[in-house]
Enzyme design. Structure first.
Site, short mmCIF file in Angstrom:
data_model
loop_
_atom_site.label_atom_id
_atom_site.label_comp_id
_atom_site.label_asym_id
_atom_site.label_seq_id
_atom_site.Cartn_x
_atom_site.Cartn_y
_atom_site.Cartn_z
N PRO A 12 0.82 -1.21 0.00
CA PRO A 12 0.00 0.00 0.00
C PRO A 12 0.86 1.26 0.00
O PRO A 12 0.37 2.35 -0.29
CB PRO A 12 -0.84 -0.13 1.28
CG PRO A 12 -0.25 -1.21 2.07
CD PRO A 12 0.59 -2.05 1.18
N GLU A 57 1.93 -5.98 6.94
CA GLU A 57 2.95 -5.26 7.73
C GLU A 57 4.26 -5.17 6.95
O GLU A 57 5.14 -4.41 7.30
CB GLU A 57 3.18 -5.93 9.08
CG GLU A 57 1.95 -5.95 9.99
CD GLU A 57 0.99 -7.07 9.64
OE1 GLU A 57 -0.02 -7.23 10.34
OE2 GLU A 57 1.26 -7.78 8.65
N ARG A 106 -2.48 -9.10 -20.61
CA ARG A 106 -3.46 -8.85 -21.68
C ARG A 106 -2.88 -7.87 -22.70
O ARG A 106 -3.39 -7.76 -23.81
CB ARG A 106 -4.78 -8.35 -21.16
CG ARG A 106 -4.76 -6.98 -20.53
CD ARG A 106 -6.13 -6.63 -19.97
NE ARG A 106 -7.10 -6.35 -21.02
CZ ARG A 106 -7.20 -5.18 -21.65
NH1 ARG A 106 -6.37 -4.18 -21.33
NH2 ARG A 106 -8.12 -4.98 -22.56
N ASP A 160 -8.72 0.75 -24.84
CA ASP A 160 -9.05 0.58 -23.43
C ASP A 160 -9.33 1.93 -22.78
O ASP A 160 -8.81 2.94 -23.21
CB ASP A 160 -7.83 0.00 -22.68
CG ASP A 160 -7.78 -1.52 -22.74
OD1 ASP A 160 -8.80 -2.13 -23.05
OD2 ASP A 160 -6.70 -2.05 -22.49
N1 LIG Z 1 -2.54 -1.45 -2.95
C1 LIG Z 1 -2.38 -2.36 -1.90
C2 LIG Z 1 -1.38 -3.32 -1.76
C3 LIG Z 1 -1.63 -3.94 -0.56
C4 LIG Z 1 -0.85 -5.00 0.04
C5 LIG Z 1 0.26 -5.60 -0.48
C6 LIG Z 1 0.80 -6.57 0.39
C7 LIG Z 1 0.12 -6.71 1.57
S1 LIG Z 1 -1.21 -5.60 1.58
N2 LIG Z 1 -2.72 -3.41 0.00
N3 LIG Z 1 -3.17 -2.43 -0.84
#
Ligand SMILES: Nc1cc(-c2cccs2)n[nH]1
Length: 241
Positions: free
Chosen positions: A87, A114, A156, A171
């Protein structure tokens, strides 16, 4: 020489869909080669430990570096991009997917929320490019779903994977705009009619209408995309709207 995708994960069964449908046909036709590898194969303790408490304290667990280094040394062809879903990553976009589709392949490291000890990505950079990427501003429990998303978006775009080449070139996001509405038979359905221009046979008018719908939808739903367009993407008339 198929496009090579390797995934290292503690949930290999989660990646089973990579062998199905769209990717399945591509794999059968030798366009894509997929390898899924269980990280625990590279642990050396009886409990096959892959994570530990975070230095500095805090909630959750962090994935230990050593099993990852062994796995990547075994799985990653030299120079191949390592993709780490997180994330906290840079945005994964259609443009990024297109860049990666032009490379020989990818290796994905699926971590837990984590995270993986940061030294793994730092160390891995010596054997090829490393991309820590996010597929959106929401938090998953692990990277596996993100890998399924990215593998689908990238493969794709490979030549021969999607039958109709045009459908890939047109697209959403291909020209930086959202695709407008689509319609098919019947022309009138439950009191709702298909926009007449689409039945007119006037292809210039249809193209104009579709462009206008695409701009309207982008302005309404994704004003951020509109603002990000290069200066010459819109005609003066379109900019005036
Ligand atoms: N964009 C996104 C990636 C993730 C995770 C990647 C690995 C564990 S959580 N959450 N949101």
């Amino acid at each position: 020489e198929p496009y090579r995708v390797d995934v290292v994960t503690i949930f290999p069964e989660y990646l089973a869909p990579l062998r199905q449908s769209l990717l399945g046909k591509a794999a059968d036709r030798g366009l894509v080669a997929v390898g899924v590898h269980d990280l625990r194969q590279w642990t050396d303790d009886v409990h096959r430990t892959v994570d530990d408490a975070p230095y500095g304290g805090g909630p959750g667990m962090v994935m230990r570096p050593e099993p990852w280094a062994r796995a990547l040394e075994a799985v990653r062809p030299p120079g191949t991009r390592l993709v780490v879903p997180t994330p906290a990553g840079r945005p994964f976009t259609q443009a990024v997917a297109a860049e990666w589709a032009a490379e020989p392949g990818l290796v994905f490291a699926c971590g837990r929320y984590e995270g993986i000890d940061q030294r793994v990505a730092d160390w891995a950079a010596s054997a090829g490019p490393v991309s820590e990427v996010s597929i959106g501003d929401y938090v998953l429990a692990g990277g596996e779903s993100a890998v399924l998303v990215m593998v689908e978006a990238v493969t794709r775009l490979l030549p021969g994977v999607v039958g109709n080449r045009e459908s890939v070139e047109f697209d959403s996001h291909a020209d930086g705009l959202l695709e407008g509405p689509s319609y098919t038979r019947p022309a009138s359905w439950r009191g709702l009619d298909v926009p007449p221009v689409l039945l007119s046979g006037d292809h210039a008018a249809i193209a104009r209408w579709r462009r206008a719908e695409s701009l309207r939808r982008t302005a309404t739903r994704r004003p951020d995309l509109l603002a990000a367009l290069p200066g010459d993407a819109l005609t003066p008339a379109e900019r005036a709207v």
